[in-house]
Enzyme design. Structure first.
Site, PDB file in Angstrom:
ATOM      1  N   LYS A 163       7.079  -5.069   5.980  1.00  0.00           N
ATOM      2  CA  LYS A 163       5.998  -4.274   5.259  1.00  0.00           C
ATOM      3  C   LYS A 163       5.741  -5.042   3.659  1.00  0.00           C
ATOM      4  O   LYS A 163       6.872  -5.249   3.084  1.00  0.00           O
ATOM      5  CB  LYS A 163       6.341  -2.867   4.998  1.00  0.00           C
ATOM      6  CG  LYS A 163       6.403  -2.206   6.386  1.00  0.00           C
ATOM      7  CD  LYS A 163       4.936  -2.007   7.034  1.00  0.00           C
ATOM      8  CE  LYS A 163       5.105  -1.198   8.311  1.00  0.00           C
ATOM      9  NZ  LYS A 163       3.667  -1.026   8.990  1.00  0.00           N
ATOM     10  N   LYS A 262      -3.154  -0.702  19.389  1.00  0.00           N
ATOM     11  CA  LYS A 262      -2.287   0.592  19.529  1.00  0.00           C
ATOM     12  C   LYS A 262      -2.725   1.479  20.426  1.00  0.00           C
ATOM     13  O   LYS A 262      -4.062   1.994  20.395  1.00  0.00           O
ATOM     14  CB  LYS A 262      -2.116   1.275  18.195  1.00  0.00           C
ATOM     15  CG  LYS A 262      -1.227   0.138  17.237  1.00  0.00           C
ATOM     16  CD  LYS A 262      -0.877   0.632  15.890  1.00  0.00           C
ATOM     17  CE  LYS A 262      -0.133  -0.298  15.080  1.00  0.00           C
ATOM     18  NZ  LYS A 262       0.064   0.265  13.627  1.00  0.00           N
TER      19      LYS A 262
END
Length: 361
Positions: A163, A262
């Site tokens: 991240k 997703k």
């Protein structure tokens, strides 16, 4: 023929083993919704909403998901009679993709059990063995990050995702590449940048990244196209992609070179398969991102990743990376960098749900 007799909604909190931080928030526990759909023959199918308890990722939350299922989706499907899950009619409800996925996943699980086949086979999957990578959130110091990466590599994970956000990117990648110069590496920005950062983002090209996921706004295609034109590193769109129409827009504008599918964010298997097929036709590779899923959502996401155009290791890995105890038996395990889905009918796992905080319909 599939006909639905009863729906149970199970809602409970699952504390994470370790807090998971990105550019927007830090998550210490997950508010989980599991749907248990029972057909006229008494078979049980399971689905999961992976929404969070606040709308930092999408506009949906666990509260809105429960409301939509109870007040709209269950009344809509309880009188439907279908031969195949693709016949399920949910289009009367706009968006609310995660709520729809919680229902649709249970329908596909029921269908696979009716057919006496594993879920991955009935959706068209080509293998039950899925390569997986590890997503590592923002850490408190360099050594902790390097240790987490090494642990993931030691456990066989085939790709590392980090991240990033402004002021937490170039130094981070320099440090990681100093210690791990050749590992497959990608980054996820969760919309932390704007096009004003283009010169800064171009510096990411030096780190030989597989992709940079969602660097710009969650609903943007035009600025991503401008940025991709200036980058060597492939852009992967995630938050921007919720429908097949979004995918068509991204490909037409050349907003990215990779798309993250997703399951919960696109409304379930039927839409996920359509997006996969369209990307394959247009030579855009896809990959399976993760949403801190509990066991049901984890194995259903991995089932989707068995389709042939999923070309990168998937995010959902071993249960014990995230949970003290998952809700499925056996738990998802990683061996030599792969998760192998069972060949039992449906999702192939026994679901052991908590007995507390249960809402019944």
């Amino acid at each position: 023929m599939l006909a639905f007799k009863k729906l149970r909604i199970h809602r409970f909190k699952m504390p994470l083993k370790y807090p998971f931080a990105n550019s927007l928030t830090t998550i210490k526990e997950k508010d989980v919704i599991i749907t248990e759909l029972i057909d006229q023959e008494g078979r049980k199918g399971y689905g999961e909403s992976v929404a969070f308890d606040s709308p930092w990722y999408t506009e949906e939350t666990t509260d809105t998901v429960q409301h939509m299922i109870e007040q709209h989706l269950w009344p809509l499907i309880k009188t439907q009679r279908i031969e195949h899950p693709q016949e399920l009619e949910l289009h009367q409800v706009r968006r609310n993709q995660m709520a729809k996925t919680a229902i649709e996943g249970a329908v596909w699980d029921l269908y696979a059990k009716q057919q006496k086949k594993p879920l991955y086979q009935v959706i068209g999957g080509t293998t039950n063995k899925i390569p997986v990578g590890a997503a590592i959130g923002v850490q408190s110091n360099d050594q902790q990050l390097l240790t987490k990466i090494q642990q993931a590599l030691d456990n066989g994970y085939q790709r590392i995702k980090l991240k990033i956000k402004p002021s937490h990117d170039l130094y981070l990648l320099e440090k990681v590449r100093e210690h791990f110069p050749t590992i497959p590496l990608m980054v996820d920005a969760n919309s932390a940048y704007t096009l004003k950062d283009i010169d800064h983002l171009k510096k990411l090209d030096q780190f030989n990244l597989m992709m940079i996921e969602q660097p710009l706004a969650h609903d943007d295609f035009i600025d991503h196209a401008k940025l991709q034109e200036q980058l060597t590193t492939p852009i992967c769109l995630d938050e921007s992609v919720n429908t097949l129409a979004d995918v068509k827009t991204a490909i037409e504008l050349k907003s990215c070179k990779v798309i993250s599918i997703k399951l919960a964010k696109v409304g379930g298997f039927t839409n996920g398969i359509a997006i996969h097929d369209y990307c394959q036709k247009h030579n855009i590779p896809v990959w399976c991102g993760g949403m801190l899923e509990a066991g049901v959502g984890r194995v259903q996401s991995l089932a989707l990743a068995t389709l042939p155009n999923f070309q990168f290791p998937a995010d959902p890995g071993a249960s014990n990376r995230y949970w003290h105890q998952d809700i499925i038996r056996p738990e998802v395990e990683v061996h030599d960098g792969y998760v192998t889905l069972p060949d039992q009918p449906g999702i192939g796992y026994q679901v052991n749900l908590p007995t507390y905080q249960k809402a019944l319909i």
